[in-house]
Scaffold this active site. Structure first.
Site, PDB file in Angstrom:
ATOM      1  N   LEU A  16     -23.024  25.829 -20.783  1.00  0.00           N
ATOM      2  CA  LEU A  16     -22.673  26.241 -22.152  1.00  0.00           C
ATOM      3  C   LEU A  16     -23.577  27.384 -22.621  1.00  0.00           C
ATOM      4  O   LEU A  16     -23.128  28.327 -23.282  1.00  0.00           O
ATOM      5  CB  LEU A  16     -22.815  25.013 -23.058  1.00  0.00           C
ATOM      6  CG  LEU A  16     -22.186  25.011 -24.430  1.00  0.00           C
ATOM      7  CD1 LEU A  16     -20.765  25.534 -24.406  1.00  0.00           C
ATOM      8  CD2 LEU A  16     -22.205  23.590 -24.990  1.00  0.00           C
ATOM      9  N   SER A  76     -27.309  16.656 -19.516  1.00  0.00           N
ATOM     10  CA  SER A  76     -25.979  16.742 -20.131  1.00  0.00           C
ATOM     11  C   SER A  76     -24.997  15.701 -19.608  1.00  0.00           C
ATOM     12  O   SER A  76     -23.801  15.775 -19.901  1.00  0.00           O
ATOM     13  CB  SER A  76     -25.416  18.151 -19.919  1.00  0.00           C
ATOM     14  OG  SER A  76     -25.317  18.439 -18.541  1.00  0.00           O
ATOM     15  N   SER A 112     -22.620  15.052 -28.875  1.00  0.00           N
ATOM     16  CA  SER A 112     -21.543  14.897 -27.896  1.00  0.00           C
ATOM     17  C   SER A 112     -20.572  13.819 -28.344  1.00  0.00           C
ATOM     18  O   SER A 112     -20.939  12.880 -29.067  1.00  0.00           O
ATOM     19  CB  SER A 112     -22.145  14.490 -26.547  1.00  0.00           C
ATOM     20  OG  SER A 112     -21.137  14.100 -25.634  1.00  0.00           O
ATOM     21  N   TYR A 141     -27.167   8.523 -22.140  1.00  0.00           N
ATOM     22  CA  TYR A 141     -26.960   9.906 -22.576  1.00  0.00           C
ATOM     23  C   TYR A 141     -26.356   9.936 -23.997  1.00  0.00           C
ATOM     24  O   TYR A 141     -26.866  10.626 -24.893  1.00  0.00           O
ATOM     25  CB  TYR A 141     -26.042  10.616 -21.567  1.00  0.00           C
ATOM     26  CG  TYR A 141     -25.458  11.907 -22.060  1.00  0.00           C
ATOM     27  CD1 TYR A 141     -26.270  13.023 -22.260  1.00  0.00           C
ATOM     28  CD2 TYR A 141     -24.095  12.022 -22.330  1.00  0.00           C
ATOM     29  CE1 TYR A 141     -25.738  14.216 -22.719  1.00  0.00           C
ATOM     30  CE2 TYR A 141     -23.552  13.209 -22.774  1.00  0.00           C
ATOM     31  CZ  TYR A 141     -24.380  14.300 -22.983  1.00  0.00           C
ATOM     32  OH  TYR A 141     -23.847  15.483 -23.443  1.00  0.00           O
TER      33      TYR A 141
END
Ligand code: NAI
Ligand code: 15L
Length: 272
Positions: A16, A76, A112, A141
């Site tokens: 990204l 990520s 996210s 995560y």
């Protein structure tokens, strides 16, 4: 708030970060880049810093004098709790401490969809998922993204630092799964949304979903639009080929039942 001129882009060497290095200068930004991996200099780049989020002195220097921070650095995908703790939890804390100490007023945090990954995906006429839906992380995560959002709220309430947390869907050049048809954010729309989040006249902590205006959208984009975000893209042109290849989502398949897709399986099958 007028558009910041110089921003610190963390995670600049990542997928990204690389897309945003190309796209954000056209929105008027000069980029200071930070990553633990080396990043090449390029057009619109003010400075490149190679540092780990564990390095508090380097972070102080990295944020000094910038107008805002776009915080993408971190692990990520799912990983061990220890690795997530160091990079995403302690790393994000270290960044906010540097921001506070150096008087930076605005952060855009790459949260996210996995902060709410166990939320059942809408089916049929079900309403779109609001940003106020209870958090249901699907992984350590996702849990670290819940922490980041709460840290942003604390630093807004206690220190007056404004954050927009963007619960990004899937930001890649093209969607690669049928699930992504619902959560895809084109890179160009990503840059539009980050620009809106960096420059909107909002204070405190604001949470938005980050995606394009997909025909098969699962969540409410109104909070993102309220920042001035006007998505231009839709994943639908990719739908026929992906469905022909993979079939429609199967409600009986646990990897298809929730927003977080294959992250919601044990062990998470995010590679499939
Ligand atoms: P990525 O894994 O490609 O890039 C992450 C970058 O962060 C890497 O360049 C890595 O070297 C750097 N990094 C990791 N730990 C670090 C540390 N301790 N100190 C300094 N740098 C460190 O990930 P991607 O796809 O670019 O995602 C960027 C951010 O956006 C991540 O925070 C991710 O969780 C979030 N996100 C991305 C989505 C996507 O579709 N790409 C979806 C949802 C959230
Ligand atoms: C994420 O949070 C990840 O960083 C990214 O690699 C994708 O897996 C995305 O979510 C997704 O849900 O597709």
């Amino acid at each position: 708030m007028s558009a910041p001129r110089t921003i610190l882009l963390t995670g600049a060497a990542g997928g990204l970060g690389t897309l945003m290095r190309d796209l954000l200068p056209a929105h008027g930004y000069r980029l200071r880049l930070l990553d633990m991996r080396p990043v090449a200099d390029g057009p619109g780049v003010e400075r490149v810093i190679t540092a780990d989020l564990a390095d508090q002195d380097a972070l102080r220097e990295a944020v000094r004098g910038v107008d805002a921070v776009l915080h993408l650095a971190g692990i990520s995908k799912e990983s061990s709790f220890d690795r997530i703790l160091r990079a995403n939890i302690e790393g994000t804390y270290n960044l906010y401490e540097a921001v506070r100490a150096e008087g930076v007023r605005r952060v855009v945090f790459a949260s996210s969809n996995h902060a709410v990954g166990f939320t059942p995906r809408p089916q049929g006429d079900d309403p779109l998922i609001p940003v106020t839906t209870p958090r249901r992380p699907d992984t350590y995560y996702g849990l670290s993204k819940c922490f980041g959002e709460d840290l942003a709220q604390l630093y807004a309430d206690l220190h007056g630092i404004d954050t927009v947390s963007v619960r990004i869907g899937s930001c890649f050049p093209a969607p690669s799964t049928v699930r992504m048809l619902s959560v895809w954010m084109s890179p160009a729309d990503g840059a539009r949304l980050f620009h809106a989040a960096l420059s909107a006249g909002v204070s405190g902590h604001t949470v938005v979903y980050g995606s394009s205006a997909n025909t098969r959208l699962w969540w409410d984009l109104a909070p993102a639009r309220a920042l001035g975000y006007e998505p231009q893209d839709d994943s639908e042109p990719f739908a026929a080929a992906l469905i022909a290849e993979q079939g429609e989502l199967d409600p009986a398949n646990p990897a298809h039942a929730n927003l977080g897709g294959a992250f919601c399986t044990d062990p998470p099958q995010w590679e499939i």
